[in-house]
Design a protein around this motif. Sequence first.
Motif, PDB file in Angstrom:
ATOM      1  N   GLN A   8      -2.464  -1.083   4.046  1.00 12.21           N
ATOM      2  CA  GLN A   8      -2.065  -0.117   3.031  1.00 12.21           C
ATOM      3  C   GLN A   8      -2.050  -0.706   1.621  1.00 12.21           C
ATOM      4  OE1 GLN A   8       1.774   0.873   4.879  1.00 12.21           O
ATOM      5  NE2 GLN A   8       1.091   2.988   5.067  1.00 12.21           N
ATOM      6  N   PRO A  10      -2.970  -1.664  -1.894  1.00 14.51           N
ATOM      7  CA  PRO A  10      -4.023  -1.094  -2.745  1.00 14.51           C
ATOM      8  C   PRO A  10      -4.954  -2.166  -3.294  1.00 14.51           C
ATOM      9  CG  PRO A  10      -1.943  -1.206  -3.931  1.00 14.51           C
ATOM     10  CD  PRO A  10      -1.638  -1.597  -2.516  1.00 14.51           C
ATOM     11  N   TRP A  15      -4.249  -3.007 -10.894  1.00 17.94           N
ATOM     12  CA  TRP A  15      -2.838  -3.309 -11.116  1.00 17.94           C
ATOM     13  C   TRP A  15      -2.619  -4.615 -11.879  1.00 17.94           C
ATOM     14  CZ3 TRP A  15       0.626   0.389  -9.877  1.00 17.94           C
ATOM     15  CH2 TRP A  15       0.242   1.367  -8.971  1.00 17.94           C
ATOM     16  N   ARG A  42       5.371   5.113  -2.723  1.00 19.99           N
ATOM     17  CA  ARG A  42       4.824   5.953  -1.664  1.00 19.99           C
ATOM     18  C   ARG A  42       3.570   5.260  -1.126  1.00 19.99           C
ATOM     19  NH1 ARG A  42       3.251  10.869  -5.836  1.00 19.99           N
ATOM     20  NH2 ARG A  42       1.430   9.874  -6.810  1.00 19.99           N
ATOM     21  N   VAL A  44       0.562   6.335  -0.197  1.00 21.19           N
ATOM     22  CA  VAL A  44      -0.735   6.815  -0.651  1.00 21.19           C
ATOM     23  C   VAL A  44      -0.667   7.103  -2.148  1.00 21.19           C
ATOM     24  CG1 VAL A  44      -2.515   8.586  -0.378  1.00 21.19           C
ATOM     25  CG2 VAL A  44      -1.213   7.803   1.618  1.00 21.19           C
ATOM     26  N   ASP A  45      -1.658   6.630  -2.889  1.00 27.00           N
ATOM     27  CA  ASP A  45      -1.692   6.802  -4.354  1.00 27.00           C
ATOM     28  C   ASP A  45      -0.362   6.412  -4.990  1.00 27.00           C
ATOM     29  OD1 ASP A  45      -4.323   7.776  -4.293  1.00 27.00           O
ATOM     30  OD2 ASP A  45      -3.617   9.818  -3.890  1.00 27.00           O
ATOM     31  N   PRO A  46       0.089   5.179  -4.793  1.00 26.54           N
ATOM     32  CA  PRO A  46       1.387   4.780  -5.352  1.00 26.54           C
ATOM     33  C   PRO A  46       1.394   4.842  -6.873  1.00 26.54           C
ATOM     34  CG  PRO A  46       0.163   2.864  -4.586  1.00 26.54           C
ATOM     35  CD  PRO A  46      -0.585   4.066  -4.110  1.00 26.54           C
ATOM     36  N   ARG A  47       2.567   5.153  -7.418  1.00 20.26           N
ATOM     37  CA  ARG A  47       2.750   5.169  -8.875  1.00 20.26           C
ATOM     38  C   ARG A  47       3.381   3.872  -9.361  1.00 20.26           C
ATOM     39  NH1 ARG A  47       6.381  10.349  -8.655  1.00 20.26           N
ATOM     40  NH2 ARG A  47       7.007   9.105  -6.826  1.00 20.26           N
ATOM     41  N   GLY A  61       3.052  -0.511 -12.684  1.00 19.34           N
ATOM     42  CA  GLY A  61       2.986   0.928 -12.554  1.00 19.34           C
ATOM     43  C   GLY A  61       3.964   1.631 -13.470  1.00 19.34           C
TER      44      GLY A  61
END
Length: 258
Positions: A8, A10, A15, A42, A44-47, A61
Amino acid sequence: MIELSPDQVPVLSPWFTAGPPVATALAEHAQVPGAGRWWADRPVDPRAIAVSCADHLLLRGEPTALAPIALTAFAAHYVQAPARFLPLLSSAFDLLVPWERMAYVYRVPMSPPRPPHGVTVRRLTSADAPAMAAMGPDTAWIHASWGGPAGLAASGHGWAAFQKDRVLAVACTYFRGTTYEDVACVTVPEHRRQRLALACVTALCQDIAARGHTPSWTCSRDNRASRLVAWTAGFRLEHEYVHYFTGQPARHVAGITA
């Protein structure tokens, strides 16, 4: 925050495109099994993401994606984060101490100095784990990023000065990246000022260069001894930045009332 599994994590480049070499090296090293951990708001598509290894933490982020309570697991950590995270960190912890840092990159190849009579400088092997552990608790930080003395000894990324079976000094890749390898070293107190750390560092730098990577070095601005070893070993200043030492979770975050 949610801990991410290896599949998982990214893609790193969006980043960690900016900042000192140690940031990217730490993030990549944290993917080594048993070395570090990745977190996100999260899966998926973390902020917002957090990367921890030893007692170091990277935050990247959008801080608005996190609540102060999400950071309580990172008490007593050295945090490297953009300035926009400072209000969140100040709210999450009862103490936030800025620490000026200097980041160096290996520019001038040096030959290792000759060790004193009876001292041998060589690469660590897995059989050296007990000798590493015997250095004592004050030097345990040197192998923390590899999960302990056995992890560092078996990694192939450490060099040490031995007197018989005793480790007098050790230098290692503290954070291993695909471009930079961030170097750390330590010498037992009674054998300092014998250039043992320098001998280990220069041997390690030759090893890193042979892998096609670039050695880097980070230390506190106030650590004159570390800065001197870095310069003598061929490192030159590349970047200055600030990281922050966190205290305990703030009372209102930890749910403590007077």
